[in-house]
Design a protein around this motif. Structure first.
Motif, PDB file in Angstrom:
ATOM      1  N   SER A  10       0.840  -1.207   0.000  1.00  0.00           N
ATOM      2  CA  SER A  10       0.000   0.000   0.000  1.00  0.00           C
ATOM      3  C   SER A  10       0.878   1.262   0.000  1.00  0.00           C
ATOM      4  CB  SER A  10      -0.926   0.001   1.217  1.00  0.00           C
ATOM      5  OG  SER A  10      -0.173   0.062   2.428  1.00  0.00           O
ATOM      6  N   LEU A  11       0.307   2.385  -0.497  1.00  0.00           N
ATOM      7  CA  LEU A  11       0.992   3.678  -0.530  1.00  0.00           C
ATOM      8  C   LEU A  11       0.567   4.523   0.640  1.00  0.00           C
ATOM      9  CD1 LEU A  11       0.499   4.504  -4.315  1.00  0.00           C
ATOM     10  CD2 LEU A  11       2.598   3.675  -3.241  1.00  0.00           C
ATOM     11  N   THR A  12       1.487   5.331   1.141  1.00  0.00           N
ATOM     12  CA  THR A  12       1.112   6.230   2.232  1.00  0.00           C
ATOM     13  C   THR A  12       0.267   7.397   1.710  1.00  0.00           C
ATOM     14  OG1 THR A  12       3.165   7.473   1.935  1.00  0.00           O
ATOM     15  CG2 THR A  12       3.190   5.671   3.555  1.00  0.00           C
ATOM     16  N   VAL A  13       0.424   7.795   0.444  1.00  0.00           N
ATOM     17  CA  VAL A  13      -0.389   8.864  -0.183  1.00  0.00           C
ATOM     18  C   VAL A  13      -0.734   8.419  -1.590  1.00  0.00           C
ATOM     19  CG1 VAL A  13       0.582  10.750   1.173  1.00  0.00           C
ATOM     20  CG2 VAL A  13       1.670  10.102  -0.981  1.00  0.00           C
ATOM     21  N   GLN A  14      -1.857   8.917  -2.133  1.00  0.00           N
ATOM     22  CA  GLN A  14      -2.252   8.589  -3.493  1.00  0.00           C
ATOM     23  C   GLN A  14      -1.867   9.703  -4.482  1.00  0.00           C
ATOM     24  OE1 GLN A  14      -3.569   5.611  -4.311  1.00  0.00           O
ATOM     25  NE2 GLN A  14      -3.248   5.098  -2.142  1.00  0.00           N
ATOM     26  N   ASN A  15      -1.639  10.913  -3.970  1.00  0.00           N
ATOM     27  CA  ASN A  15      -1.285  12.060  -4.824  1.00  0.00           C
ATOM     28  C   ASN A  15      -0.147  12.813  -4.172  1.00  0.00           C
ATOM     29  OD1 ASN A  15      -3.628  12.227  -6.916  1.00  0.00           O
ATOM     30  ND2 ASN A  15      -4.632  11.937  -4.927  1.00  0.00           N
ATOM     31  N   ILE A  16       0.743  13.323  -4.978  1.00  0.00           N
ATOM     32  CA  ILE A  16       1.874  14.090  -4.457  1.00  0.00           C
ATOM     33  C   ILE A  16       2.278  15.123  -5.509  1.00  0.00           C
ATOM     34  CG2 ILE A  16       3.680  12.562  -5.366  1.00  0.00           C
ATOM     35  CD1 ILE A  16       5.153  12.972  -2.669  1.00  0.00           C
ATOM     36  N   ALA A  17       2.737  16.299  -5.083  1.00  0.00           N
ATOM     37  CA  ALA A  17       3.154  17.386  -5.995  1.00  0.00           C
ATOM     38  C   ALA A  17       4.643  17.639  -5.835  1.00  0.00           C
ATOM     39  CB  ALA A  17       2.373  18.654  -5.708  1.00  0.00           C
ATOM     40  N   PHE A  18       5.274  17.958  -6.957  1.00  0.00           N
ATOM     41  CA  PHE A  18       6.719  18.221  -6.953  1.00  0.00           C
ATOM     42  C   PHE A  18       7.028  19.368  -7.920  1.00  0.00           C
ATOM     43  CE2 PHE A  18      10.926  17.407  -8.922  1.00  0.00           C
ATOM     44  CZ  PHE A  18      11.721  17.629  -7.801  1.00  0.00           C
ATOM     45  N   ARG A  19       7.888  20.312  -7.473  1.00  0.00           N
ATOM     46  CA  ARG A  19       8.343  21.432  -8.302  1.00  0.00           C
ATOM     47  C   ARG A  19       9.801  21.221  -8.650  1.00  0.00           C
ATOM     48  NH1 ARG A  19       6.430  26.574  -8.887  1.00  0.00           N
ATOM     49  NH2 ARG A  19       5.045  26.269  -7.093  1.00  0.00           N
ATOM     50  N   PRO A  20      10.131  20.952  -9.914  1.00  0.00           N
ATOM     51  CA  PRO A  20      11.537  20.754 -10.290  1.00  0.00           C
ATOM     52  C   PRO A  20      12.377  21.960  -9.870  1.00  0.00           C
ATOM     53  CG  PRO A  20      10.096  20.130 -12.097  1.00  0.00           C
ATOM     54  CD  PRO A  20       9.238  20.753 -11.058  1.00  0.00           C
ATOM     55  N   GLY A  21      13.543  21.657  -9.312  1.00  0.00           N
ATOM     56  CA  GLY A  21      14.420  22.704  -8.835  1.00  0.00           C
ATOM     57  C   GLY A  21      14.153  23.084  -7.403  1.00  0.00           C
ATOM     58  N   GLY A  22      13.020  22.602  -6.844  1.00  0.00           N
ATOM     59  CA  GLY A  22      12.689  22.880  -5.463  1.00  0.00           C
ATOM     60  C   GLY A  22      13.120  21.733  -4.553  1.00  0.00           C
ATOM     61  N   PRO A  23      12.648  21.747  -3.315  1.00  0.00           N
ATOM     62  CA  PRO A  23      13.010  20.656  -2.387  1.00  0.00           C
ATOM     63  C   PRO A  23      12.386  19.334  -2.825  1.00  0.00           C
ATOM     64  CG  PRO A  23      11.374  22.116  -1.402  1.00  0.00           C
ATOM     65  CD  PRO A  23      11.812  22.766  -2.665  1.00  0.00           C
ATOM     66  N   PRO A  69       7.182 -14.924   7.218  1.00  0.00           N
ATOM     67  CA  PRO A  69       5.764 -14.748   6.878  1.00  0.00           C
ATOM     68  C   PRO A  69       5.056 -13.871   7.905  1.00  0.00           C
ATOM     69  CG  PRO A  69       6.402 -17.029   6.533  1.00  0.00           C
ATOM     70  CD  PRO A  69       7.561 -16.401   7.221  1.00  0.00           C
ATOM     71  N   GLY A  70       4.313 -12.892   7.358  1.00  0.00           N
ATOM     72  CA  GLY A  70       3.552 -11.977   8.202  1.00  0.00           C
ATOM     73  C   GLY A  70       4.305 -10.724   8.590  1.00  0.00           C
ATOM     74  N   ASP A  71       5.649 -10.661   8.345  1.00  0.00           N
ATOM     75  CA  ASP A  71       6.400  -9.455   8.703  1.00  0.00           C
ATOM     76  C   ASP A  71       6.183  -8.329   7.662  1.00  0.00           C
ATOM     77  OD1 ASP A  71       7.293 -10.591  10.971  1.00  0.00           O
ATOM     78  OD2 ASP A  71       9.367 -10.935  10.274  1.00  0.00           O
ATOM     79  N   ARG A  72       6.512  -7.119   8.101  1.00  0.00           N
ATOM     80  CA  ARG A  72       6.247  -5.895   7.287  1.00  0.00           C
ATOM     81  C   ARG A  72       7.556  -5.165   6.983  1.00  0.00           C
ATOM     82  NH1 ARG A  72       2.112  -1.042   9.033  1.00  0.00           N
ATOM     83  NH2 ARG A  72       3.004   0.619   7.681  1.00  0.00           N
ATOM     84  N   THR A  73       7.645  -4.667   5.729  1.00  0.00           N
ATOM     85  CA  THR A  73       8.807  -3.846   5.300  1.00  0.00           C
ATOM     86  C   THR A  73       8.288  -2.484   4.821  1.00  0.00           C
ATOM     87  OG1 THR A  73      10.034  -5.801   4.601  1.00  0.00           O
ATOM     88  CG2 THR A  73      10.756  -3.659   3.721  1.00  0.00           C
ATOM     89  N   ASP A  74       8.924  -1.376   5.318  1.00  0.00           N
ATOM     90  CA  ASP A  74       8.540  -0.008   4.907  1.00  0.00           C
ATOM     91  C   ASP A  74       9.643   0.588   4.017  1.00  0.00           C
ATOM     92  OD1 ASP A  74       6.075   0.147   6.233  1.00  0.00           O
ATOM     93  OD2 ASP A  74       7.111   0.569   8.145  1.00  0.00           O
ATOM     94  N   PHE A  75       9.241   0.942   2.797  1.00  0.00           N
ATOM     95  CA  PHE A  75      10.148   1.616   1.857  1.00  0.00           C
ATOM     96  C   PHE A  75       9.844   3.131   1.851  1.00  0.00           C
ATOM     97  CE2 PHE A  75      10.112  -2.693   0.242  1.00  0.00           C
ATOM     98  CZ  PHE A  75      11.422  -2.916  -0.133  1.00  0.00           C
ATOM     99  N   GLN A  76      10.892   3.915   1.690  1.00  0.00           N
ATOM    100  CA  GLN A  76      10.727   5.378   1.552  1.00  0.00           C
ATOM    101  C   GLN A  76      11.236   5.784   0.154  1.00  0.00           C
ATOM    102  OE1 GLN A  76       9.234   6.946   3.981  1.00  0.00           O
ATOM    103  NE2 GLN A  76       9.225   9.008   3.088  1.00  0.00           N
ATOM    104  N   VAL A  77      10.365   6.444  -0.634  1.00  0.00           N
ATOM    105  CA  VAL A  77      10.734   6.890  -2.003  1.00  0.00           C
ATOM    106  C   VAL A  77      10.877   8.418  -1.986  1.00  0.00           C
ATOM    107  CG1 VAL A  77      10.103   6.935  -4.431  1.00  0.00           C
ATOM    108  CG2 VAL A  77       9.448   4.963  -2.996  1.00  0.00           C
ATOM    109  N   GLU A  78      12.045   8.931  -2.364  1.00  0.00           N
ATOM    110  CA  GLU A  78      12.304  10.381  -2.417  1.00  0.00           C
ATOM    111  C   GLU A  78      12.444  10.802  -3.884  1.00  0.00           C
ATOM    112  OE1 GLU A  78      15.317  13.739  -0.533  1.00  0.00           O
ATOM    113  OE2 GLU A  78      15.845  11.608  -0.448  1.00  0.00           O
ATOM    114  N   ILE A  79      11.608  11.719  -4.324  1.00  0.00           N
ATOM    115  CA  ILE A  79      11.650  12.230  -5.712  1.00  0.00           C
ATOM    116  C   ILE A  79      12.614  13.418  -5.753  1.00  0.00           C
ATOM    117  CG2 ILE A  79      10.316  13.274  -7.567  1.00  0.00           C
ATOM    118  CD1 ILE A  79       7.905  11.730  -6.580  1.00  0.00           C
ATOM    119  N   LEU A  80      13.684  13.270  -6.568  1.00  0.00           N
ATOM    120  CA  LEU A  80      14.741  14.287  -6.658  1.00  0.00           C
ATOM    121  C   LEU A  80      14.591  15.208  -7.858  1.00  0.00           C
ATOM    122  CD1 LEU A  80      17.726  11.881  -5.876  1.00  0.00           C
ATOM    123  CD2 LEU A  80      16.432  13.290  -4.258  1.00  0.00           C
ATOM    124  N   ASP A  81      14.016  14.693  -8.943  1.00  0.00           N
ATOM    125  CA  ASP A  81      13.917  15.486 -10.180  1.00  0.00           C
ATOM    126  C   ASP A  81      12.679  15.032 -10.941  1.00  0.00           C
ATOM    127  OD1 ASP A  81      14.454  17.283 -12.124  1.00  0.00           O
ATOM    128  OD2 ASP A  81      16.390  16.418 -12.740  1.00  0.00           O
TER     129      ASP A  81
END
Length: 735
Positions: A10-23, A69-81
């Motif tokens: 599952s995703l933590t958010v369904q929508n996300i905004a990004f401004r190139p050149g910004g944080p 079996p049954g354990d959980r893994t959390d991934f973090q995705v950071e958008i850079l560009d």
């Protein structure tokens, strides 16, 4: 059902905004092992429409550790560009969850909104030129090219700003769609209002392009409204008197007269006016202009008062003063006013009424009778001598009084009025004065006559060039008016300054105050065609008053000379002009500097010209360099250098007339100093300045015209002058 139970993501958010050149921004992905074995998990993210590159995002961790079996893994995705460079909008990200230990995978979708970067602009805008020119009431197209450098189509709104919205044909906005990496051209049409509503000048406009995602670009241009129109000049009335009403008793209080000058600015140039009052009579008056330098608004009539205060004599005859008014405009791009000058007349009566003078004159006349000599009523403009007209010998003269007079030559070499107008045709001349006799009058016109020519060979017709640009023709022997020549395309009153025939009398050249030359043709023994065969003109910016014409002996070159000390050589065959290059010592080439007269030595290529600085110059037109190539209108007329044989000082004032004697031994000159001089020429046509010139006559007034014909051992010379007199001299160089 089995696939979904092995990997639960599952995703933590369904929508996300990004401004190139910004944080950078980030989102999380949670993965639960629903299998019955240990398994590690990995993520792969792809953007719709993007390539295989993955450097636009960063994972943490890259690969998870093996989970029970049954354990959980959390991934973090950071958008850079931005996964799609230069793209603004929404893109779907496909998040693929898989395991090297399991045969199944899970896919999730996240909506990424790419916002525009403040420093990123995907639009480019341009104009084909920065300056557009247009006349009032005309339409000019302003094409605007807009380019989309982005990878997605763009909706763009174009807006034309800064210009008056009423100048734009249709809306000031345009909506266009531009494909990805494409360009589109849109056109704004501009139509400035009429000339009296918008001054000529530069007007800034800005084209603004704004895309649906917020990209804004603009480009600036200049709309130049070109000058157009004319300045109308009127004086009503053109003749006044001092005093306004003639009194029976002496009146010494009326000292001045005021003329109302009307100027209508029918152009789009804001003008300031300087008024010049010309003429000999102006020097004897106090002149006041109010306002001194009037401003002439667009489309309006402006009134200026001109007050003339001449000196009134206590006793004497009424004087008719003549003044020429010349308005000088602060912006001369449209030339001078229309008309360029106006003539005013001011009749000045003496303080003591005329009837007292009449009584005195009657008393004197009773004692001594002296007949009034027959003369012109104004300055003489041209004289011509003829020996084969049927009234041999004959002198003809024309004047500002609009008359043509004929004079017979007596055996003693004096002039006597010869012939007369038909009975009942005697009328006032244009000076409003009645000729004292019809004797010697060939014709009276309604315009001042500037030039005169006798048709060659037969010499039985006289051609007169008038102030209003017409040529009138008379039969000399009968005094009958034959016909009139006037270019039907010429709607101006362009005064004719000189006339010139070819030797066979089948071609007539006329020169005008505008610098135009017209050529008229006729079959043998038939009148000239009513339309000119050719109209020779220099570009408007080189226009000048063409005061004199000369035709080379082989009749291949026509020379016109006049204002700005301009000598133009016209190739008769192809009508191409070229300007004779003057030497560096021929100074003073302004508006008030002239070549007054030009003449070829008989049967030679030697050209002589006299000027307003008092010099006479001789050139050999057979010794000329090849004419320069035609110059652009911003430069000058094509120049041609010819050998200058001689240049010498004849007078301290203008030399208005020069003539070669038929034997080529003498050059006759006359001008403003009132002297008629004969200069001896050497065999190579240079003046013999070791000898003083022979003085033929010295007058107290300006000599305006000369002509000569062979007579016995010498020549007859006729002169006309400002004192309204025609005189005749016999010159025998051997005496």
């Amino acid at each position: 059902m089995l696939a979904s139970s092995i990997i639960d993501a599952s995703l933590t958010v369904q929508n996300i905004a990004f401004r190139p050149g910004g944080p950078s921004v980030s989102f999380g992905v949670s993965v639960i092992n629903r299998s019955n074995q240990f398994a590690s998990f990995q993520l792969e993210i792809k953007a719709a429409g993007a390539g295989e590159q993955s450097n636009w995002y960063q994972l943490s961790p890259d690969v998870s550790t093996a989970k029970s079996p049954g354990d959980r893994t959390d991934f973090q995705v950071e958008i850079l560009d931005s996964p799609l460079p230069d793209f603004v909008g929404i893109v779907n990200l496909m998040v693929r969850v898989f395991s090297p230990h399991l045969s199944e995978e899970r896919r999730l979708v996240l909506r990424l909104t790419l916002e525009p970067n403040g420093e990123l602009n995907l639009l480019r805008i341009g104009l084909p030129t920065k300056r557009f020119q247009v006349y009032p009431r005309n339409v000019v197209d302003i094409p605007v090219t807009v380019k989309n450098v982005g990878s997605q189509p763009s909706e763009v709104r174009l807006q034309c700003a800064e210009l008056e919205s009423s100048w734009l044909v249709g809306s000031c906005e345009r909506y266009i769609e531009i494909p990805a990496n494409g360009e589109t051209t849109a056109t704004f049409q501009c139509q400035p209002p009429r000339a009296d509503r918008v001054p000529s000048g530069d007007y800034l406009f800005i084209i603004i392009a704004k895309s649906h995602v917020g990209s804004i670009v603009e480009v600036q241009g200049i709309l130049e409204v070109l000058p157009v129109g004319f300045m109308q000049f009127e004086v009503q009335p053109q003749q006044q008197c001092i005093p306004p009403k003639r009194p029976w008793l002496p009146n010494w209080r009326s000292r001045s007269s005021t003329f109302q000058l009307m100027f209508k600015n029918n152009s789009n140039l804001l003008q300031t006016l300087d008024l010049e009052v010309r003429g000999q009579d102006a020097k004897r008056c106090q002149i006041e202009v109010s306002p001194e330098k009037p401003v002439l608004p667009l489309g309006e009539i402006t009134s200026t008062n001109l007050t003339l205060s001449p000196r009134r004599p206590w006793i004497g005859w009424p004087r008719k003063l003549k003044f020429e008014l010349k308005p000088w405009l602060s912006d001369p791009r449209l030339g001078s006013s229309d008309p360029a000058t106006q003539i005013l007349f001011l009749k000045v009566f003496p303080i003591v009424p005329l009837w007292l003078l009449v009584v005195l004159l009657l008393i004197i006349a009773a004692a001594v009778f002296r007949p009034t000599p027959i003369t012109h009523l104004a300055g003489v403009n041209a004289v011509r001598l003829s020996g084969t007209s049927g009234r041999s010998p004959l002198v003809m003269s024309v004047s500002d009084d609009c008359s043509i007079r004929t004079w017979g030559v007596t055996d003693w070499g004096t002039l006597t009025a010869q012939g007369s107008l038909s009975k009942g045709t005697l009328a006032k001349t244009c000076t409003d004065a009645q000729p004292n006799s019809s004797k010697g009058l060939l014709a009276i016109t309604q315009q001042a006559i500037r030039s005169l020519a006798l048709i060659p060979v037969k010499n039985n017709q006289v051609f007169a060039g008038l102030e209003n640009g017409t040529v009138q023709v008379w039969d000399i022997n009968t005094g009958k008016g034959l016909y009139t020549l006037k270019d039907p395309k010429d709607q101006t009153s362009d005064r004719i300054l000189d006339l010139m025939f070819t030797r066979n009398s089948l071609t007539l050249y006329t020169s005008y105050g505008s610098g135009t030359i017209r050529s008229w043709q006729r079959p043998r023994d038939v009148r000239f065609d009513s339309k000119p065969a050719k109209v020779l003109k220099v570009p408007d910016r080189f226009a000048y008053q063409a005061w004199s014409l000369a035709l080379s002996p082989d009749e291949k070159i026509l020379v016109s000379a006049g204002q700005f000390k301009r000598l133009v050589l016209w190739d008769v065959a192809n009508s191409q002009p070229r300007q004779l290059k003057l030497s560096d010592n021929a100074q003073n080439r302004g508006e008030n500097d002239f070549f007054w007269d030009v003449s070829f030595a008989p049967n030679t290529s030697i050209l002589a010209a006299s000027d307003s600085d008092g010099y006479v110059t001789l050139w050999d037109l057979s010794q000329c360099q090849k004419a320069a190539r035609k110059a652009s209108p911003k430069e000058q007329l094509p120049q041609q250098s010819c050998e200058e044989r001689a240049r010498w000082k004849v007078s301290n004032t203008s030399v208005r007339n020069i003539l070669f004697t038929p034997d080529q031994r003498w050059l006759i000159s006359a001008g403003d100093d009132g002297q008629i001089l004969a200069w001896r020429l050497t065999a190579n046509f240079t003046p013999d300045l070791t000898q003083k010139p022979k003085q033929i006559a010295t007058l107290s007034s300006r000599i305006t015209s000369l002509d000569l014909i062979p007579k016995e051992q010498g020549v007859w010379i006729a002169s006309g002058s400002d004192d309204a007199q025609v005189r005749l001299y016999r010159f025998n160089p051997d005496e």
